[in-house]
Structures are given as structure tokens and as C-alpha cells.
Scaffold this active site. Structure first.
Site, PDB file in Angstrom:
ATOM      1  N   GLU A 240       2.926   4.668  -9.195  1.00 58.86           N
ATOM      2  CA  GLU A 240       3.306   3.430  -9.590  1.00 58.86           C
ATOM      3  C   GLU A 240       2.601   2.571  -8.528  1.00 58.86           C
ATOM      4  OE1 GLU A 240       5.788   1.927 -11.912  1.00 58.86           O
ATOM      5  OE2 GLU A 240       7.056   3.599 -12.342  1.00 58.86           O
ATOM      6  N   CYS A 274       5.284  -6.096  -6.049  1.00 57.72           N
ATOM      7  CA  CYS A 274       3.882  -5.525  -6.929  1.00 57.72           C
ATOM      8  C   CYS A 274       3.554  -6.560  -8.062  1.00 57.72           C
ATOM      9  CB  CYS A 274       4.142  -4.066  -7.492  1.00 57.72           C
ATOM     10  SG  CYS A 274       5.755  -3.974  -8.452  1.00 57.72           S
TER      11      CYS A 274
HETATM   12  P1  NAD Z   1       2.128   2.347   1.235  1.00 55.75           P
HETATM   13  O1  NAD Z   1       0.964   2.989   0.359  1.00 55.75           O
HETATM   14  O2  NAD Z   1       1.603   1.871   2.489  1.00 55.75           O
HETATM   15  O3  NAD Z   1       3.287   3.368   1.657  1.00 55.75           O
HETATM   16  C1  NAD Z   1       4.182   4.016   0.686  1.00 55.75           C
HETATM   17  C2  NAD Z   1       4.834   5.108   1.140  1.00 55.75           C
HETATM   18  O4  NAD Z   1       3.651   6.319   1.143  1.00 55.75           O
HETATM   19  C3  NAD Z   1       5.604   5.274   2.437  1.00 55.75           C
HETATM   20  O5  NAD Z   1       6.670   5.756   2.271  1.00 55.75           O
HETATM   21  C4  NAD Z   1       4.153   5.613   3.522  1.00 55.75           C
HETATM   22  O6  NAD Z   1       4.904   6.174   4.516  1.00 55.75           O
HETATM   23  C5  NAD Z   1       3.749   6.809   2.394  1.00 55.75           C
HETATM   24  N1  NAD Z   1       2.570   7.249   2.670  1.00 55.75           N
HETATM   25  C6  NAD Z   1       1.214   6.738   3.481  1.00 55.75           C
HETATM   26  N2  NAD Z   1       0.246   7.317   3.305  1.00 55.75           N
HETATM   27  C7  NAD Z   1       0.802   8.549   2.887  1.00 55.75           C
HETATM   28  C8  NAD Z   1      -0.128   9.723   2.583  1.00 55.75           C
HETATM   29  N3  NAD Z   1      -1.423   9.798   2.883  1.00 55.75           N
HETATM   30  N4  NAD Z   1       0.419  10.514   1.736  1.00 55.75           N
HETATM   31  C9  NAD Z   1       1.813  10.630   1.441  1.00 55.75           C
HETATM   32  N5  NAD Z   1       2.642   9.414   1.798  1.00 55.75           N
HETATM   33  C10 NAD Z   1       2.010   8.524   2.320  1.00 55.75           C
HETATM   34  O7  NAD Z   1       2.615   1.083   0.479  1.00 55.75           O
HETATM   35  P2  NAD Z   1       3.762   0.176   0.959  1.00 55.75           P
HETATM   36  O8  NAD Z   1       2.997  -0.880   2.032  1.00 55.75           O
HETATM   37  O9  NAD Z   1       4.853   0.916   1.713  1.00 55.75           O
HETATM   38  O10 NAD Z   1       4.428  -0.915  -0.220  1.00 55.75           O
HETATM   39  C11 NAD Z   1       3.572  -1.797  -0.813  1.00 55.75           C
HETATM   40  C12 NAD Z   1       2.491  -1.601  -1.926  1.00 55.75           C
HETATM   41  O11 NAD Z   1       3.621  -0.782  -2.884  1.00 55.75           O
HETATM   42  C13 NAD Z   1       2.014  -2.483  -2.583  1.00 55.75           C
HETATM   43  O12 NAD Z   1       0.912  -2.149  -2.986  1.00 55.75           O
HETATM   44  C14 NAD Z   1       2.726  -2.847  -3.781  1.00 55.75           C
HETATM   45  O13 NAD Z   1       1.917  -3.401  -4.752  1.00 55.75           O
HETATM   46  C15 NAD Z   1       3.379  -1.316  -4.379  1.00 55.75           C
HETATM   47  N6  NAD Z   1       4.307  -1.372  -5.117  1.00 55.75           N
HETATM   48  C16 NAD Z   1       4.110  -0.985  -6.376  1.00 55.75           C
HETATM   49  C17 NAD Z   1       5.300  -0.948  -7.131  1.00 55.75           C
HETATM   50  C18 NAD Z   1       5.205  -0.615  -8.554  1.00 55.75           C
HETATM   51  O14 NAD Z   1       6.087  -0.489  -9.599  1.00 55.75           O
HETATM   52  N7  NAD Z   1       3.860  -0.492  -9.167  1.00 55.75           N
HETATM   53  C19 NAD Z   1       6.505  -1.471  -6.695  1.00 55.75           C
HETATM   54  C20 NAD Z   1       6.708  -1.812  -5.572  1.00 55.75           C
HETATM   55  C21 NAD Z   1       5.579  -1.402  -4.639  1.00 55.75           C
END
Ligand code: NAD
Length: 460
Positions: A240, A274
Site C-alpha cells: 500500500e 496517502c
Molecule cells: P516510509 O516508506 O518512509 O516508511 C514506512 C515504513 O517502512 C517505516 O516503518 C520505515 O521504518 C520502514 N522502512 C523504511 N525503509 C525500509 C526498508 N528499506 N526496508 C524495510 N522497511 C523500511 O513511509 P512513511 O514516511 O512512514 O509514510 C508515508 C508514506 O506512506 C507516504 O508515501 C504515504 O502516501 C504512504 N501511505 C500509503 C497508504 C496507503 O494506504 N496506500 C496509507 C498511509 C501512508
């Protein structure tokens, strides 16, 4: 400004360190710390998770459902604490944090029932049965913007399907996750639900470990890393990812309704949603009126810390994200966009409610997710132009069109997982789903819940 920046720097968390400190983005004060789960600790954690999964899967679906309901009833005892921690850790106003915590807890019984029905065995033909079997250990990796709801959406179907779960919450919101998991674990059998705290290093170690599935909500960039790292083990994925949602406002639209939606959807959760509206294409013939009304409404929004009354736009979650937003706004004004509302006082941690017009395809504001309280407007002369620009993106989460009867035909041409006419996306009893590089897999509805299970076809 310099002093503020220095203080704010404390909120950037670097590995390797043994503890993770959580900071309030409004005050930059430390709220608490958690122990980081190191990559060396992950294999033992997965071993214990796998062992717990076997006895969990041996329970019937109904037995698991009863335990999950009981655990969520117990969660009600910490509902206010959860709401406060959501506000403290990521800056959301307290009322919205209360909705997030309350909704997660109060909807639990309904969702467990929906999931139980989805995962019950089905007879498809004489003697042939479809069974929904557990996959094993599921890693849930979640973001900070809805720190409780996003984790919960993936944890609940995973557990109900008889999997054990390891949650890796965002490093911005470790305390919400700690309280959530520790409270549920007063009811759940040992190690069925575990936590791995830390930043991307912990996430990477988890993805590469001996797990069966990764259910991820987060950015497109991280999704690509996870997919690459999951490939050697061909691990099951639900992704997602982020969005860059367009909104088209046609000449036939009810302008007041379009203005209400444009501002509310751009500013919700300080724009850190999002499916927030990221790019607005408005018919040039109504653009002056539309922009004037957007500015009038947007200027009534108040920026401030989560605990102040009448604040409806909180802080930006961290310094890096604030920096990205300022870079996008400066790029746009440098290339000719005009600020109709806002300020070039970009003091941390806030972005003032901003309305900017004259956005063109070469600007970052058009190309990437902004995640800020910004209404970004372009005018169009022909509806085909608007549709082309709306679709010209690797993202495809949501898309919205406001208009009269002619809006329905436009909606049919929009490339997104969720498209809505004269309303926000995600209505009805439908899955939450992205298209293109906004991800694959989805949550909600029977089809969504079944992604957390292995189908076994038995013909007897
Ligand atoms: P992010 O991708 O920076 O981090 C999300 C999670 O992934 C965190 O727990 C982070 O520590 C972890 N992470 C980071 N790099 C990683 C790696 N290489 N391997 C494994 N885990 C890793 O996102 P964010 O800043 O926390 O959240 C915002 C983003 O989430 C925005 O792009 C938003 O649109 C998206 N989002 C999407 C939905 C949806 O339903 N499609 C819902 C909410 C948020």
C-alpha cells in the site's frame, strides 16, 4: 531559525543506536524511548514467532476471532492514552487522534466478523473445497501518518488467518506501537504478535529474514526496496504505497462543493494522507472564482501544536520532510508558480496553509507526493488536457472529479485504483486499492482479507 533547526535535528534518528527516542514534533521534546531491535536479534524473534504460529493456527477460526475481540475490548482501557500518543508523536490534532484510536477499537468486532466470513472454507463444486490456510509469519511494516490504523488494518486479517505477526512500526511513532502491542498481548498467547522497533535497518533485516509475507504501507521508494529484498525468498507481498492524487474541477461543477473538498482534502492531517488531494486541474472558465473561494476558505485554517484548541493543521512530522516540502514550493515559485496564500517563512516545524497556482508539469509539486497542507492548482482549456495530466504519473492511488453528469465519463478515463465523482475516494464497502506504482494488493473486503492466507483446494 538557526536555534530551532538545531533543536529539531534531535528528531533525526540514526542507526546503529540501542535506543530510539520519540520526539513531539510540535515542541521537539523527548516523549520516551524504546529499545531498538537489532538485525542480530531478528532471527531469534522469527524463530519464536514461528513456534507461536503453530499453536495459534491450531485454534479454530472462531476461537481466534473470540481472542481477537477480547484483546480489542481490552484495548479500550488505553484508548485515551493511545490518542494522546498519536498526537504527541506525529502531531495530529487530538480530536482526529481520538477518531483514529476510537475507530480502530470500536470497529474491531465488525471487522473480525467480516474477516471470519471471508476466511471460512467454501465448497465450490461437488466435493471440492477452498480452504484459507495460514501463510506462517507475516511482517507488517507501517508508516507514521496514521500510526495505529495503518498497522491495525494489516495486523488483524493476518492474525485472523492464523499467521503470527511481527510489527515494525515507523521510527517516528514507536510509542503508539508499543502501547498497542503490549496491551493486546495481555490477552494474546505469547509471541503471536511481536514488535521489532527501529528504523529502516530493522525493517531491512526483517524483510530478509525467514518470514513468509510482508504487508507494507509506506512510500513508493521504500516499497521498491522491500520488493527487491523480498525477491530471493519469493515472499508474499501486499504493498500500500504513496499517492499523488489529482482532482479535476469541470466547468459544470458545483464550485462551492469543489472548493470545500479541495481545501479539506489538501489540508487533512496537515496534508500527510496517502489520498490527500495533491494536484488540482480546474477549468479556466471558472478558475478565478474557484481560486478566490479556495483562498478564502484556506485562510481560516490555523496552524499550531496538537494540544491547542482550534488548531486544524499540525506540525510536519520531521525536519527531512519539512525540507522536502520547502524544496518543492521553492522549485515551483522559481519556475513561475504564484503563491495565492502562504508565506515564505518556512520556520520549523510548520508549513502555513498554502494555495499556489500556475503549476506546470516540470515542477516537483506536480511530479511527486508533497505530503503537506498545500493546494496546488493548474488551469486547463480542454478536458482532454486535464485527463492527460491527471494520468501522467507513476502514481495511481486515488483520483477525483467534480462536475455535472459529464463528470462520469471523465471518471471512467482516470487511471487510479480508487476514483470518485463529487466526493472523496474509498466509499462503500470496497477495498482500499492502488493502481500503477501506488502498489498492489489491498486491504478490506473478502478479497483483501484472503491475501493473508494460502488457498488450498481440496477435492475429495
Ligand atoms: P516510509 O516508506 O518512509 O516508511 C514506512 C515504513 O517502512 C517505516 O516503518 C520505515 O521504518 C520502514 N522502512 C523504511 N525503509 C525500509 C526498508 N528499506 N526496508 C524495510 N522497511 C523500511 O513511509 P512513511 O514516511 O512512514 O509514510 C508515508 C508514506 O506512506 C507516504 O508515501 C504515504 O502516501 C504512504 N501511505 C500509503 C497508504 C496507503 O494506504 N496506500 C496509507 C498511509 C501512508
Amino acid at each position: 531559525m538557526a536555534n530551532t533547526t538545531h533543536l529539531y535535528l534531535q528528531s533525526t534518528r540514526k542507526s546503529p543506536i540501542s535506543t530510539l527516542t520519540s520526539y513531539d514534533p510540535s515542541t521537539r521534546e523527548a516523549i520516551g524511548t524504546v529499545a531498538i531491535t537489532t538485525s542480530e536479534q531478528i532471527p531469534a524473534l522469527i524463530t519464536s514467532s514461528r513456534k507461536a504460529q503453530q499453536s495459534w493456527a491450531a485454534l479454530s477460526l472462531t476461537q481466534r476471532q473470540q481472542i481477537v475481540i477480547q484483546a480489542y475490548q481490552h484495548l479500550a482501557s488505553v484508548q485515551d492514552q493511545l490518542a494522546k500518543l498519536i498526537s504527541q508523536e506525529m502531531g495530529k490534532d487530538y480530536q482526529r487522534a481520538t477518531y483514529e484510536a476510537g475507530g480502530t477499537i470500536q470497529n474491531a468486532a465488525y471487522f473480525t466478523q467480516e474477516i471470519a466470513e471471508a476466511l471460512s472454507s467454501k465448497t465450490v463444486d461437488r466435493g471440492t473445497e477452498l480452504q484459507y490456510r495460514p501463510l506462517g509469519v507475516v511482517a507488517v511494516i507501517s508508516p507514521w501518518n496514521y500510526p495505529l490504523a495503518m498497522a491495525n488494518n494489516l495486523i488483524m486479517p493476518a492474525l485472523m488467518a492464523g499467521n503470527s505477526v511481527v510489527l515494525k512500526p515507523s521510527e517516528e511513532t514507536p510509542l503508539v506501537a508499543e502501547l498497542f502491542v503490549n496491551t493486546l498481548n495481555q490477552i494474546f498467547p505469547e509471541n503471536v504478535l511481536q514488535l521489532a522497533q527501529g528504523d529502516k535497518h530493522t525493517g531491512q533485516a526483517l524483510v530478509s529474514s525467514d518470514i513468509n509475507m510482508i504487508a507494507f504501507t509506506g512510500s513508493m521508494a521504500t516499497g521498491k526496496h522491500i520488493m527487491a529484498n523480498a525477491a530471493p525468498g519469493l515472499k508474499r507481498l501486499v504493498m500500500e504505497l504513496g499517492g499523488n492524487d489529482p482532482m479535476i474541477v469541470m466547468a459544470s461543477a458545483n464550485i462551492d462543493a469543489a472548493v470545500q473538498f479541495a481545501v479539506a482534502s489538501s489540508f487533512e492531517n496537515a496534508g500527510q494522507m496517502c489520498t490527500s488531494t495533491e494536484r488540482i486541474y480546474v477549468d479556466a472558465s471558472i478558475a478565478d472564482e474557484f481560486e478566490g473561494k479556495v483562498v478564502a476558505l484556506a485562510s481560516r485554517y490555523k496552524v499550531g501544536p496538537w494540544h491547542q484548541t482550534q488548531v486544524n493543521i499540525g506540525p510536519i512530522v520531521n525536519q527531512q520532510q519539512h525540507h522536502n516540502i520547502v524544496a518543492q514550493l521553492q522549485d515551483a515559485t522559481l519556475k513561475g508558480a504564484r503563491l495565492l496564500l502562504g508565506s515564505d517563512d518556512y520556520s520549523l516545524p510548520y508549513i502555513q496553509p498554502t494555495v499556489i497556482t500556475g503549476i506546470t508539469p516540470d515542477m516537483l509539486l506536480e511530479q511527486v507526493e508533497t505530503f503537506a497542507p498545500v493546494v496546488a492548482i493548474s488551469r486547463f482549456e480542454s478536458i482532454d488536457q486535464a485527463i492527460t495530466r491527471a494520468n501522467d504519473s507513476p502514481y495511481g492511488l486515488g483520483a477525483v472529479v467534480f462536475g455535472g453528469q459529464d463528470a462520469n465519463a471523465v471518471a471512467e478515463q482516470l487511471e487510479a485504483g480508487m476514483v470518485a465523482v463529487n466526493q472523496g475516494v474509498g466509499g462503500g464497502n470496497a477495498p482500499w486499492v492502488g493502481a500503477k506504482q501506488s502498489g498492489f494488493g489491498f486491504h478490506g473486503t473478502a478479497a483483501g482479507h484472503r491475501q493473508f492466507a494460502q488457498v488450498r483446494v481440496i477435492s475429495k
